[in-house]
Scaffold this motif. Structure first.
Motif, short mmCIF file in Angstrom:
data_model
loop_
_atom_site.label_atom_id
_atom_site.label_comp_id
_atom_site.label_asym_id
_atom_site.label_seq_id
_atom_site.Cartn_x
_atom_site.Cartn_y
_atom_site.Cartn_z
N HIS A 53 190.96 50.18 -17.81
CA HIS A 53 190.88 50.88 -16.53
C HIS A 53 191.49 52.26 -16.71
CE1 HIS A 53 189.57 47.49 -14.17
NE2 HIS A 53 190.53 46.74 -14.67
N THR A 54 190.86 53.25 -16.12
CA THR A 54 191.37 54.63 -16.19
C THR A 54 191.34 55.23 -14.80
OG1 THR A 54 189.16 55.42 -16.69
CG2 THR A 54 190.62 55.00 -18.57
N ASP A 55 192.03 56.33 -14.65
CA ASP A 55 192.02 57.05 -13.39
C ASP A 55 190.66 57.73 -13.24
OD1 ASP A 55 192.28 58.98 -11.35
OD2 ASP A 55 194.44 59.14 -11.72
N PRO A 56 189.87 57.39 -12.20
CA PRO A 56 188.52 57.95 -12.07
C PRO A 56 188.50 59.47 -11.92
CG PRO A 56 189.13 56.72 -10.09
CD PRO A 56 190.22 56.50 -11.11
N SER A 97 189.16 41.96 -30.23
CA SER A 97 189.96 43.04 -29.66
C SER A 97 189.88 43.14 -28.14
CB SER A 97 189.50 44.38 -30.26
OG SER A 97 189.67 44.36 -31.66
N TYR A 98 188.78 42.68 -27.55
CA TYR A 98 188.58 42.78 -26.10
C TYR A 98 188.04 41.46 -25.54
CZ TYR A 98 189.10 47.70 -27.15
OH TYR A 98 189.57 48.89 -27.59
N PRO A 99 188.82 40.38 -25.62
CA PRO A 99 188.32 39.07 -25.19
C PRO A 99 188.25 38.90 -23.67
CG PRO A 99 190.60 38.89 -25.86
CD PRO A 99 190.17 40.29 -26.18
N SER A 100 188.91 39.77 -22.92
CA SER A 100 188.93 39.65 -21.46
C SER A 100 188.30 40.89 -20.84
CB SER A 100 190.37 39.52 -20.95
OG SER A 100 190.99 38.38 -21.49
N ARG A 101 188.08 40.82 -19.54
CA ARG A 101 187.49 41.96 -18.85
C ARG A 101 187.88 41.94 -17.39
NH1 ARG A 101 186.13 38.36 -20.43
NH2 ARG A 101 185.20 36.63 -19.40
N SER A 102 187.59 43.04 -16.71
CA SER A 102 187.96 43.21 -15.31
C SER A 102 186.90 44.07 -14.63
CB SER A 102 189.33 43.88 -15.25
OG SER A 102 189.71 44.12 -13.93
N VAL A 103 186.49 43.66 -13.44
CA VAL A 103 185.49 44.48 -12.73
C VAL A 103 186.18 45.58 -11.94
CG1 VAL A 103 183.82 42.59 -12.55
CG2 VAL A 103 185.40 43.02 -10.66
N GLU A 104 185.46 46.64 -11.74
CA GLU A 104 185.84 47.69 -10.80
C GLU A 104 184.76 47.67 -9.72
OE1 GLU A 104 188.08 50.54 -14.05
OE2 GLU A 104 186.37 51.36 -12.97
N ALA A 105 185.18 47.44 -8.49
CA ALA A 105 184.22 47.21 -7.42
C ALA A 105 184.60 47.96 -6.15
CB ALA A 105 184.14 45.71 -7.12
N LEU A 106 183.60 48.17 -5.31
CA LEU A 106 183.81 48.74 -3.98
C LEU A 106 183.68 47.61 -2.97
CD1 LEU A 106 181.56 51.91 -4.33
CD2 LEU A 106 184.06 51.79 -4.47
N LEU A 119 180.45 43.76 -1.29
CA LEU A 119 180.97 43.91 -2.65
C LEU A 119 179.91 44.56 -3.53
CD1 LEU A 119 183.35 43.30 -4.59
CD2 LEU A 119 182.21 41.13 -5.12
N VAL A 120 180.27 45.67 -4.17
CA VAL A 120 179.38 46.36 -5.10
C VAL A 120 180.16 46.58 -6.40
CG1 VAL A 120 177.97 48.40 -5.52
CG2 VAL A 120 178.21 47.53 -3.18
N ILE A 121 179.62 46.09 -7.50
CA ILE A 121 180.28 46.25 -8.80
C ILE A 121 179.92 47.62 -9.36
CG2 ILE A 121 180.56 45.30 -11.13
CD1 ILE A 121 181.48 43.40 -8.88
N GLN A 122 180.96 48.41 -9.71
CA GLN A 122 180.75 49.76 -10.26
C GLN A 122 180.85 49.80 -11.77
OE1 GLN A 122 183.86 51.93 -7.97
NE2 GLN A 122 182.20 53.43 -7.79
N ALA A 123 181.79 49.03 -12.33
CA ALA A 123 182.03 49.07 -13.78
C ALA A 123 182.71 47.78 -14.20
CB ALA A 123 182.92 50.27 -14.14
N VAL A 124 182.69 47.55 -15.51
CA VAL A 124 183.44 46.44 -16.09
C VAL A 124 184.29 47.03 -17.21
CG1 VAL A 124 183.32 44.29 -17.39
CG2 VAL A 124 181.73 44.69 -15.50
N ALA A 125 185.60 46.81 -17.09
CA ALA A 125 186.55 47.31 -18.09
C ALA A 125 186.85 46.20 -19.09
CB ALA A 125 187.84 47.75 -17.40
N LEU A 126 186.71 46.52 -20.37
CA LEU A 126 187.07 45.58 -21.43
C LEU A 126 188.58 45.61 -21.60
CD1 LEU A 126 184.28 46.57 -23.97
CD2 LEU A 126 184.31 44.60 -22.42
N LEU A 127 189.20 44.44 -21.64
CA LEU A 127 190.65 44.35 -21.75
C LEU A 127 191.05 43.70 -23.06
CD1 LEU A 127 191.50 43.10 -18.14
CD2 LEU A 127 191.41 45.46 -18.98
N GLY A 128 192.07 44.27 -23.69
CA GLY A 128 192.62 43.72 -24.92
C GLY A 128 193.96 43.09 -24.65
N GLN A 129 195.02 43.89 -24.69
CA GLN A 129 196.37 43.37 -24.50
C GLN A 129 196.72 43.15 -23.03
OE1 GLN A 129 198.78 46.43 -26.29
NE2 GLN A 129 199.11 47.43 -24.33
N THR A 130 196.03 43.80 -22.12
CA THR A 130 196.31 43.64 -20.69
C THR A 130 195.70 42.34 -20.20
OG1 THR A 130 196.29 46.03 -20.38
CG2 THR A 130 196.02 44.68 -18.40
#
Length: 196
Positions: A53-56, A97-106, A119-130
Protein backbone atom coordinates in the motif's frame (compact mmCIF):
# COMPACT_ATOMS: atom_id res chain seq x y z
CA UNK A 1 6.36 -9.94 -26.61
CA UNK A 2 6.39 -9.78 -22.77
CA UNK A 3 6.34 -13.02 -20.80
CA UNK A 4 3.10 -12.66 -18.80
CA UNK A 5 1.18 -15.03 -16.52
CA UNK A 6 -2.39 -15.46 -15.24
CA UNK A 7 -2.99 -16.57 -11.66
CA UNK A 8 -6.54 -17.85 -11.34
CA UNK A 9 -8.90 -17.98 -8.39
CA UNK A 10 -7.18 -15.63 -5.94
CA UNK A 11 -9.24 -14.96 -2.82
CA UNK A 12 -9.63 -11.20 -2.30
CA UNK A 13 -12.22 -10.49 0.44
CA UNK A 14 -14.36 -12.56 2.81
CA UNK A 15 -17.59 -11.77 4.60
CA UNK A 16 -16.92 -10.77 8.20
CA UNK A 17 -15.75 -7.97 10.43
CA UNK A 18 -12.06 -7.20 10.05
CA UNK A 19 -9.59 -4.93 11.84
CA UNK A 20 -7.78 -3.17 8.98
CA UNK A 21 -5.42 -0.19 8.71
CA UNK A 22 -8.28 2.36 8.76
CA UNK A 23 -10.25 0.68 11.58
CA UNK A 24 -12.99 -1.91 11.70
CA UNK A 25 -14.54 -2.98 8.38
CA UNK A 26 -17.67 -5.11 8.15
CA UNK A 27 -18.14 -6.89 4.82
CA UNK A 28 -21.46 -8.49 3.86
CA UNK A 29 -22.39 -10.88 1.07
CA UNK A 30 -24.31 -7.99 -0.52
CA UNK A 31 -21.11 -5.89 -0.54
CA UNK A 32 -19.26 -8.65 -2.37
CA UNK A 33 -22.09 -9.04 -4.91
CA UNK A 34 -22.00 -5.26 -5.46
CA UNK A 35 -18.23 -5.41 -6.08
CA UNK A 36 -18.78 -8.03 -8.79
CA UNK A 37 -21.60 -5.98 -10.35
CA UNK A 38 -19.48 -2.79 -10.34
CA UNK A 39 -16.59 -4.69 -11.92
CA UNK A 40 -18.86 -6.16 -14.62
CA UNK A 41 -20.37 -2.73 -15.30
CA UNK A 42 -16.91 -1.18 -15.75
CA UNK A 43 -17.57 1.51 -13.13
CA UNK A 44 -13.79 2.01 -12.79
CA UNK A 45 -10.85 0.61 -14.77
CA UNK A 46 -9.88 -2.97 -13.89
CA UNK A 47 -8.13 -3.04 -10.49
CA UNK A 48 -4.36 -2.83 -10.73
CA UNK A 49 -1.97 -5.22 -9.01
CA UNK A 50 0.82 -3.48 -7.10
CA UNK A 51 3.39 -4.05 -4.39
CA UNK A 52 2.23 -2.89 -0.95
CA UNK A 53 0.00 0.00 0.00
CA UNK A 54 1.27 3.47 -0.83
CA UNK A 55 0.03 7.00 -0.43
CA UNK A 56 -2.11 7.64 -3.56
CA UNK A 57 -0.93 11.25 -3.70
CA UNK A 58 2.61 10.09 -4.50
CA UNK A 59 2.08 6.66 -6.05
CA UNK A 60 3.83 6.38 -9.39
CA UNK A 61 4.79 2.72 -9.12
CA UNK A 62 4.22 0.34 -12.00
CA UNK A 63 1.15 -1.84 -12.33
CA UNK A 64 2.27 -5.46 -12.04
CA UNK A 65 -0.88 -6.80 -13.66
CA UNK A 66 -4.62 -6.41 -13.31
CA UNK A 67 -7.41 -8.17 -11.45
CA UNK A 68 -10.13 -9.50 -13.72
CA UNK A 69 -13.00 -11.98 -13.73
CA UNK A 70 -14.27 -11.01 -10.25
CA UNK A 71 -16.70 -13.61 -8.97
CA UNK A 72 -18.22 -15.03 -5.81
CA UNK A 73 -17.21 -18.33 -4.22
CA UNK A 74 -17.98 -20.16 -0.99
CA UNK A 75 -21.73 -19.59 -1.31
CA UNK A 76 -21.27 -15.86 -1.96
CA UNK A 77 -19.05 -15.34 1.10
CA UNK A 78 -15.72 -14.89 -0.72
CA UNK A 79 -14.75 -12.51 -3.53
CA UNK A 80 -12.33 -14.17 -5.95
CA UNK A 81 -10.51 -12.81 -8.99
CA UNK A 82 -7.78 -13.66 -11.48
CA UNK A 83 -4.44 -11.85 -11.60
CA UNK A 84 -3.83 -11.28 -15.33
CA UNK A 85 -0.90 -9.86 -17.29
CA UNK A 86 1.50 -10.52 -14.39
CA UNK A 87 5.18 -10.50 -15.48
CA UNK A 88 6.61 -14.03 -15.18
CA UNK A 89 9.35 -12.84 -12.79
CA UNK A 90 6.73 -11.34 -10.44
CA UNK A 91 4.52 -14.45 -10.68
CA UNK A 92 7.46 -16.62 -9.65
CA UNK A 93 8.02 -14.46 -6.54
CA UNK A 94 4.41 -14.48 -5.30
CA UNK A 95 4.45 -17.74 -3.30
CA UNK A 96 7.71 -16.84 -1.56
CA UNK A 97 7.91 -13.06 -1.30
CA UNK A 98 4.26 -11.92 -1.53
CA UNK A 99 2.04 -14.73 -0.19
CA UNK A 100 -0.67 -12.35 1.09
CA UNK A 101 -2.59 -9.46 -0.39
CA UNK A 102 -4.96 -6.64 0.47
CA UNK A 103 -7.63 -4.88 -1.54
CA UNK A 104 -7.96 -1.15 -1.91
CA UNK A 105 -11.63 -0.32 -2.34
CA UNK A 106 -14.14 2.50 -2.40
CA UNK A 107 -17.18 2.20 -0.15
CA UNK A 108 -20.46 3.83 -1.23
CA UNK A 109 -18.88 5.17 -4.42
CA UNK A 110 -21.11 7.47 -6.49
CA UNK A 111 -20.52 7.03 -10.22
CA UNK A 112 -20.85 9.86 -12.72
CA UNK A 113 -24.39 8.66 -13.60
CA UNK A 114 -25.46 8.99 -9.93
CA UNK A 115 -25.45 5.24 -9.18
CA UNK A 116 -24.13 4.44 -5.70
CA UNK A 117 -22.00 1.30 -5.58
CA UNK A 118 -21.57 -0.15 -2.05
CA UNK A 119 -18.13 -1.62 -2.85
CA UNK A 120 -15.77 -1.02 -5.79
CA UNK A 121 -12.33 -2.65 -5.88
CA UNK A 122 -9.63 -0.22 -7.09
CA UNK A 123 -6.41 -2.18 -6.59
CA UNK A 124 -4.86 -5.21 -4.95
CA UNK A 125 -1.65 -4.73 -2.98
CA UNK A 126 0.74 -7.66 -2.73
CA UNK A 127 1.95 -8.09 0.85
CA UNK A 128 5.17 -9.68 2.04
CA UNK A 129 6.13 -8.98 5.64
CA UNK A 130 2.98 -6.98 6.45
CA UNK A 131 0.19 -9.16 7.83
CA UNK A 132 -3.13 -8.88 6.01
CA UNK A 133 -6.19 -7.63 7.85
CA UNK A 134 -8.29 -10.52 6.50
CA UNK A 135 -6.21 -13.39 7.82
CA UNK A 136 -8.54 -16.20 6.73
CA UNK A 137 -7.71 -15.96 3.02
CA UNK A 138 -5.60 -18.73 1.53
CA UNK A 139 -1.92 -17.91 0.93
CA UNK A 140 -0.86 -17.76 -2.70
CA UNK A 141 1.65 -20.47 -1.80
CA UNK A 142 -1.27 -22.91 -1.57
CA UNK A 143 -2.02 -22.41 -5.25
CA UNK A 144 1.46 -23.50 -6.26
CA UNK A 145 1.33 -26.75 -4.23
CA UNK A 146 4.43 -28.57 -3.03
CA UNK A 147 6.63 -27.14 -5.79
CA UNK A 148 6.46 -23.69 -4.20
CA UNK A 149 8.52 -24.82 -1.23
CA UNK A 150 11.12 -26.79 -3.18
CA UNK A 151 14.28 -25.61 -4.86
CA UNK A 152 14.12 -24.22 -8.38
CA UNK A 153 14.21 -26.95 -11.02
CA UNK A 154 16.02 -26.31 -14.28
CA UNK A 155 15.39 -28.48 -17.33
CA UNK A 156 17.78 -28.27 -20.24
CA UNK A 157 16.63 -29.92 -23.46
CA UNK A 158 19.16 -29.34 -26.18
CA UNK A 159 21.59 -31.15 -28.42
CA UNK A 160 24.93 -29.87 -29.62
CA UNK A 161 24.56 -27.82 -32.78
CA UNK A 162 27.09 -29.94 -34.69
CA UNK A 163 25.63 -33.37 -33.80
CA UNK A 164 22.43 -35.13 -34.85
CA UNK A 165 19.62 -34.51 -37.26
CA UNK A 166 18.55 -30.83 -37.58
CA UNK A 167 14.90 -31.92 -37.18
CA UNK A 168 15.74 -33.56 -33.81
CA UNK A 169 17.50 -30.39 -32.66
CA UNK A 170 14.55 -28.21 -33.72
CA UNK A 171 12.18 -30.51 -31.79
CA UNK A 172 14.37 -30.32 -28.64
CA UNK A 173 14.43 -26.53 -28.85
CA UNK A 174 10.62 -26.44 -29.28
CA UNK A 175 10.16 -28.69 -26.23
CA UNK A 176 12.47 -26.47 -24.14
CA UNK A 177 10.60 -23.35 -25.25
CA UNK A 178 7.23 -24.91 -24.34
CA UNK A 179 8.52 -25.79 -20.87
CA UNK A 180 9.77 -22.24 -20.29
CA UNK A 181 6.52 -20.61 -21.32
CA UNK A 182 4.12 -22.92 -19.47
CA UNK A 183 1.48 -20.87 -17.66
CA UNK A 184 1.74 -20.75 -13.87
CA UNK A 185 -1.57 -20.68 -12.00
CA UNK A 186 -2.25 -19.48 -8.43
CA UNK A 187 -4.63 -17.88 -5.87
CA UNK A 188 -5.17 -15.41 -2.83
CA UNK A 189 -5.73 -11.79 -1.29
CA UNK A 190 -6.46 -9.86 1.99
CA UNK A 191 -6.56 -6.48 3.80
CA UNK A 192 -3.58 -4.98 5.60
CA UNK A 193 -3.92 -5.23 9.38
CA UNK A 194 -2.95 -2.47 11.76
CA UNK A 195 0.18 -3.32 13.78
CA UNK A 196 -0.42 -4.48 17.35
Amino acid sequence: MPNLRTIRGVELVRVGTWEISIGEWTVTADDLAAAVAAHDAGVLPRPRLKIGHTDPRFDGGPALGRVDNLRLADGGNTLVGDFVDVPAAVASLLPHSYPSRSVEALIDYTASDGTVWPLVIQAVALLGQTAPGIETLADITNLYGVAASSARRVVVAATPAHVGDPADRARAVAVARARRTRTIRTLTVSHERTPA
